[in-house]
Design an enzyme around this catalytic site. Structure first.
Site, PDB file in Angstrom:
ATOM      1  NE  ARG A  73     -38.258 -39.258   9.621  1.00 14.59           N
ATOM      2  CZ  ARG A  73     -38.752 -39.084   8.391  1.00 14.59           C
ATOM      3  NH1 ARG A  73     -38.834 -40.108   7.556  1.00 14.59           N
ATOM      4  NH2 ARG A  73     -39.175 -37.893   7.998  1.00 14.59           N
TER       5      ARG A  73
ATOM      6  CG  ASN B 133     -48.833 -36.602   3.978  1.00 16.91           C
ATOM      7  OD1 ASN B 133     -48.268 -37.669   4.260  1.00 16.91           O
ATOM      8  ND2 ASN B 133     -48.950 -36.195   2.737  1.00 16.91           N
ATOM      9  CE  LYS B 134     -42.075 -35.424   3.668  1.00 17.21           C
ATOM     10  NZ  LYS B 134     -41.140 -35.283   4.805  1.00 17.21           N
TER      11      LYS B 134
ATOM     12  CD  GLN C 249     -39.458 -36.861   0.601  1.00 18.49           C
ATOM     13  OE1 GLN C 249     -39.445 -35.770   0.030  1.00 18.49           O
ATOM     14  NE2 GLN C 249     -39.293 -36.964   1.903  1.00 18.49           N
TER      15      GLN C 249
ATOM     16  CG  ASP D 279     -46.014 -39.071   7.791  1.00 14.13           C
ATOM     17  OD1 ASP D 279     -46.326 -38.473   6.743  1.00 14.13           O
ATOM     18  OD2 ASP D 279     -45.034 -39.830   7.876  1.00 14.13           O
TER      19      ASP D 279
ATOM     20  NE  ARG E 250     -39.888 -41.592   1.941  1.00 15.65           N
ATOM     21  CZ  ARG E 250     -40.973 -41.930   1.305  1.00 15.65           C
ATOM     22  NH1 ARG E 250     -41.021 -43.051   0.596  1.00 15.65           N
ATOM     23  NH2 ARG E 250     -42.062 -41.204   1.346  1.00 15.65           N
ATOM     24  N   GLY E 251     -41.305 -43.032   4.935  1.00 16.01           N
ATOM     25  CA  GLY E 251     -42.730 -43.289   4.702  1.00 16.01           C
ATOM     26  C   GLY E 251     -43.272 -43.997   5.936  1.00 16.01           C
ATOM     27  CB  ALA E 252     -46.231 -43.252   8.027  1.00 16.97           C
TER      28      ALA E 252
HETATM   29  O1  MRU Z   1     -40.316 -37.765   5.428  1.00 11.92           O
HETATM   30  P1  MRU Z   1     -40.936 -38.944   4.742  1.00 11.92           P
HETATM   31  O2  MRU Z   1     -40.430 -39.165   3.349  1.00 11.92           O
HETATM   32  O3  MRU Z   1     -40.866 -40.192   5.596  1.00 11.92           O
HETATM   33  O4  MRU Z   1     -42.460 -38.528   4.630  1.00 11.92           O
HETATM   34  C1  MRU Z   1     -43.365 -39.408   4.033  1.00 11.92           C
HETATM   35  C2  MRU Z   1     -44.721 -38.858   3.901  1.00 11.92           C
HETATM   36  O5  MRU Z   1     -45.043 -37.790   4.364  1.00 11.92           O
HETATM   37  C3  MRU Z   1     -45.722 -39.754   3.256  1.00 11.92           C
HETATM   38  O6  MRU Z   1     -46.631 -39.020   2.498  1.00 11.92           O
HETATM   39  C4  MRU Z   1     -46.461 -40.475   4.376  1.00 11.92           C
HETATM   40  O7  MRU Z   1     -45.561 -41.137   5.214  1.00 11.92           O
HETATM   41  C5  MRU Z   1     -47.448 -41.426   3.873  1.00 11.92           C
HETATM   42  S1  MRU Z   1     -46.662 -42.880   3.284  1.00 11.92           S
HETATM   43  C6  MRU Z   1     -47.763 -44.075   2.880  1.00 11.92           C
END
Ligand code: MRU
Length: 347
Positions: free
Chosen positions: A91, A247-248, A198, A237, A47-49
């Site tokens: 996603r 973002n999250k 996270q 994201d 996970r993470g963009a």
């Molecule tokens: O749902 P996730 O865990 O994939 O969400 C991740 C985030 O929101 C991160 O902050 C974002 O992707 C930046 S990662 C460098």
């Protein structure tokens, strides 16, 4: 360095550290097909963009070498569409996923070949390039961003925008890593980040591995109000051309808190996170997630049966709350509608 995404040449597979099991177990999963890759993204094992972008790029390669796909005897273009649709359908919010898959697709189409082996070879080399570039972009973000941090300061971050969310090093956490490498003694506050934790599970784990003093909290307001935090850096994201940042979930509240209390609020993101095709927040598709993530904790029900749940994975922070966007090309400052196209070389 943590190997979030690793192409194992000998076994011809993609190795991922299963992020759903961290920090209690360090398990490596091996993906050998595009279906394995899609599942690992949907299940958030990766996970993470930026990390899902890199992983999906390799997914195109695995789709093209998958014997089941080769038996279909369809045109390369058609097969490519099927593979790319599967991967981009995992996603919806992080634009890096679409950027990476489209980049691999276009590289293959530009070959003007119907040959699957040549296409697969191109997919692999393009995926490797995306991986390497992501790593380099994180280092550059760190280099620019660390200038903002002074010695003996305490900075706060939300979710996980670290090595685990990228090809390595991280975006927001890359800024902290670079500050530490520059000899600055800094402390990090990690927002717990409900509902999937996270921050508590991943950010705390990877920063502790690197010797940071990290404190997990669920009360950013009190700390920020009491001047216990000198600044905030979060990941992103998707960033629109006018500087709206998805973002999250919880990022927006943090940005409001910072604005109210006069604390700098920075976003750190590679240029692959900008979506110049859209301008405003309502153009970003926000992923809606399973209500169980809210009503259950570690599999145990904690909310009344039948209660309504609203569980978007992301929120959007408007540009007026953002002090600066730390990118691999430098720090972008307001007014974003003007500065983003300039820094991205579009003006
Ligand atoms: O749902 P996730 O865990 O994939 O969400 C991740 C985030 O929101 C991160 O902050 C974002 O992707 C930046 S990662 C460098």
């Amino acid at each position: 360095m943590i190997k979030t995404v690793f192409f194992n040449k000998e076994e011809n597979c993609l190795e991922l550290i299963d992020q759903t099991l961290l920090p209690l177990q360090e398990v490596i999963i091996k993906c050998r097909t595009e279906v394995d890759i899609a599942k690992s993204i949907i299940d958030m094992q990766v996970r993470g963009a930026p990390a899902i972008g890199v992983t999906a790029a390799y997914g195109v390669y695995f789709g093209l070498i998958n014997p089941k796909n080769r038996e279909k005897k369809i045109l390369l273009e058609e097969l490519l569409e099927q593979i790319c649709d599967l991967l981009t359908g995992t996603r919806p919010t992080a634009v890096n996923l679409f950027y990476a898959v489209n980049r691999v697709r276009n590289a293959i189409l530009n070959l003007h070949t119907g040959d699957l082996d040549k296409a697969a070879e191109k997919a692999l080399s393009e995926a490797k390039a995306i991986y390497e570039e992501d790593l380099a972009m994180c280092r550059a973000i760190g280099k620019y961003g660390q200038e903002l941090i002074g010695d003996c300061e305490t900075w706060l971050t939300h979710c996980n925008a670290g090595a685990l969310a990228t090809a390595g090093y991280g975006t927001a956490l890359g800024v902290f890593r670079a500050a530490k490498e520059a000899g600055k003694n800094i402390k990090i506050i990690a927002d717990e980040t409900r509902p999937l934790l996270q921050g508590a599970r991943l950010t705390a784990w990877e920063l502790m591995k690197d010797g940071f003093e990290v404190t997990v909290i669920d009360m950013a307001g009190g700390l920020i109000r009491n001047d216990m935090v000198q600044g905030v850096v979060v990941g992103a994201d998707r960033i629109t051309s006018k500087g709206f940042v998805a973002n999250k979930i919880g990022t927006y509240s943090l940005a409001v808190l910072c604005k109210y209390n006069g604390v700098p609020f920075y976003v750190a993101a590679p240029t692959s996170t900008f979506d110049m095709s859209i301008k405003y927040d309502d153009e970003i598709v926000i992923e809606q997630r399973n209500p169980d993530e809210i009503t259950k904790f570690a599999g145990v029900q904690v909310a009344p049966t039948g209660v309504k749940v609203y569980n978007p994975a992301f929120d959007v922070t408007p540009p007026e709350l953002i002090t600066g966007i730390i990118t691999d090309k430098g720090i972008i400052e307001p007014i974003y509608a003007e500065t983003i196209p300039q820094v991205l070389g579009l003006k």
